[in-house]
Design an enzyme around this catalytic site. Structure first.
Site, PDB file in Angstrom:
ATOM      1  N   TYR A 104       0.806  -1.217   0.000  1.00  0.00           N
ATOM      2  CA  TYR A 104       0.000   0.000   0.000  1.00  0.00           C
ATOM      3  C   TYR A 104       0.839   1.267   0.000  1.00  0.00           C
ATOM      4  CZ  TYR A 104      -3.796  -3.181   0.873  1.00  0.00           C
ATOM      5  OH  TYR A 104      -4.700  -4.201   0.753  1.00  0.00           O
ATOM      6  N   ASN A 133     -13.808   1.953  -3.256  1.00  0.00           N
ATOM      7  CA  ASN A 133     -12.793   0.935  -3.010  1.00  0.00           C
ATOM      8  C   ASN A 133     -13.442  -0.029  -2.024  1.00  0.00           C
ATOM      9  OD1 ASN A 133     -10.681  -0.702  -2.191  1.00  0.00           O
ATOM     10  ND2 ASN A 133      -9.200   0.978  -2.065  1.00  0.00           N
ATOM     11  N   HIS A 156     -13.668  -8.924  -4.383  1.00  0.00           N
ATOM     12  CA  HIS A 156     -13.452 -10.266  -4.919  1.00  0.00           C
ATOM     13  C   HIS A 156     -14.501 -11.271  -4.464  1.00  0.00           C
ATOM     14  CE1 HIS A 156      -9.679  -8.208  -5.463  1.00  0.00           C
ATOM     15  NE2 HIS A 156      -9.624  -8.047  -4.151  1.00  0.00           N
ATOM     16  N   ASP A 196     -24.336  -6.344  -7.402  1.00  0.00           N
ATOM     17  CA  ASP A 196     -25.731  -6.133  -7.797  1.00  0.00           C
ATOM     18  C   ASP A 196     -26.178  -4.699  -7.512  1.00  0.00           C
ATOM     19  OD1 ASP A 196     -25.863  -8.773  -8.629  1.00  0.00           O
ATOM     20  OD2 ASP A 196     -27.012  -9.457  -6.888  1.00  0.00           O
ATOM     21  N   HIS A 225      -8.521   0.898  -6.579  1.00  0.00           N
ATOM     22  CA  HIS A 225      -7.713   0.061  -5.688  1.00  0.00           C
ATOM     23  C   HIS A 225      -6.338   0.698  -5.546  1.00  0.00           C
ATOM     24  CE1 HIS A 225     -10.671  -3.041  -5.373  1.00  0.00           C
ATOM     25  NE2 HIS A 225     -10.854  -2.926  -6.678  1.00  0.00           N
ATOM     26  N   ILE A 226      -5.898   0.844  -4.323  1.00  0.00           N
ATOM     27  CA  ILE A 226      -4.604   1.452  -4.033  1.00  0.00           C
ATOM     28  C   ILE A 226      -3.479   0.577  -4.570  1.00  0.00           C
ATOM     29  CG2 ILE A 226      -3.046   2.171  -2.172  1.00  0.00           C
ATOM     30  CD1 ILE A 226      -5.703   2.702  -0.521  1.00  0.00           C
ATOM     31  N   SER A 227      -3.579  -0.723  -4.329  1.00  0.00           N
ATOM     32  CA  SER A 227      -2.559  -1.663  -4.809  1.00  0.00           C
ATOM     33  C   SER A 227      -2.968  -2.193  -6.182  1.00  0.00           C
ATOM     34  CB  SER A 227      -2.396  -2.827  -3.827  1.00  0.00           C
ATOM     35  OG  SER A 227      -3.561  -3.629  -3.826  1.00  0.00           O
ATOM     36  N   ARG A 259      -7.184 -12.356  -5.369  1.00  0.00           N
ATOM     37  CA  ARG A 259      -7.429 -10.914  -5.510  1.00  0.00           C
ATOM     38  C   ARG A 259      -7.408 -10.449  -6.962  1.00  0.00           C
ATOM     39  NH1 ARG A 259      -6.996  -8.557  -0.318  1.00  0.00           N
ATOM     40  NH2 ARG A 259      -5.561  -9.698   1.013  1.00  0.00           N
TER      41      ARG A 259
END
Length: 145
Positions: free
Chosen positions: A24, A76, A82, A89, A102-104, A113
């Site tokens: 991160y 996020n 996942h 939905d 997503h940060i990573s 992931r």
């Protein structure tokens, strides 16, 4: 009333400052501190974080029902990205732009992931650019939608 953009963070993102710095980056700040900086740049921002799946769904639905007051959502969903068909939905039902962040770089992480259940129903996805991804998500909503 001026329209807003909502940033939604899912599980454990309230502990960003304490997350693995190799994944991160070296965040010396909490997400709330980062959000406060973003808010100075974009005064129309709101922020919501929850570790609970149902709360995230409720918030997405709340914005959808109040869509005249929102440009969109930057989300996020953390680990729910996942696993959560129900968040997927809620996003799919929504008519407002929703940008996944997503940060990573989830594609370079553990196998479980690599797949996002949310990407196919989001307006766009930004991954692996650190906290800058939120800023890019906001810009995407403001410039495109």
């Amino acid at each position: 009333m001026e329209k807003k953009i909502l940033i939604i963070n899912g599980p454990n993102l309230n502990l960003l400052k304490y997350r693995d710095p190799l994944i991160y980056s070296h965040n010396e700040q909490t997400f709330q501190e980062y959000f406060n900086k973003l808010k100075k740049q974009y005064n129309k921002l709101e922020y919501y974080q929850s570790n609970h799946e149902g709360d995230l769904i409720d918030k997405i639905q709340e914005v959808e029902f109040d869509s005249l007051n929102y440009y969109g959502i930057v989300i996020n969903a953390g680990g729910y990205t996942h696993t959560s068909i129900t968040i997927r939905d809620a996003i799919e039902i929504s008519h407002i732009p929703i940008i996944e962040v997503h940060i990573s770089n989830i594609v370079n992480r553990e196998n479980f992931r690599k797949e996002s259940l949310l990407s196919p129903v989001c307006s766009g996805s930004i991954i692996g650019l650190g906290l800058d991804g939120y800023n890019l998500g906001i810009q995407a909503i403001l410039n495109k939608y």
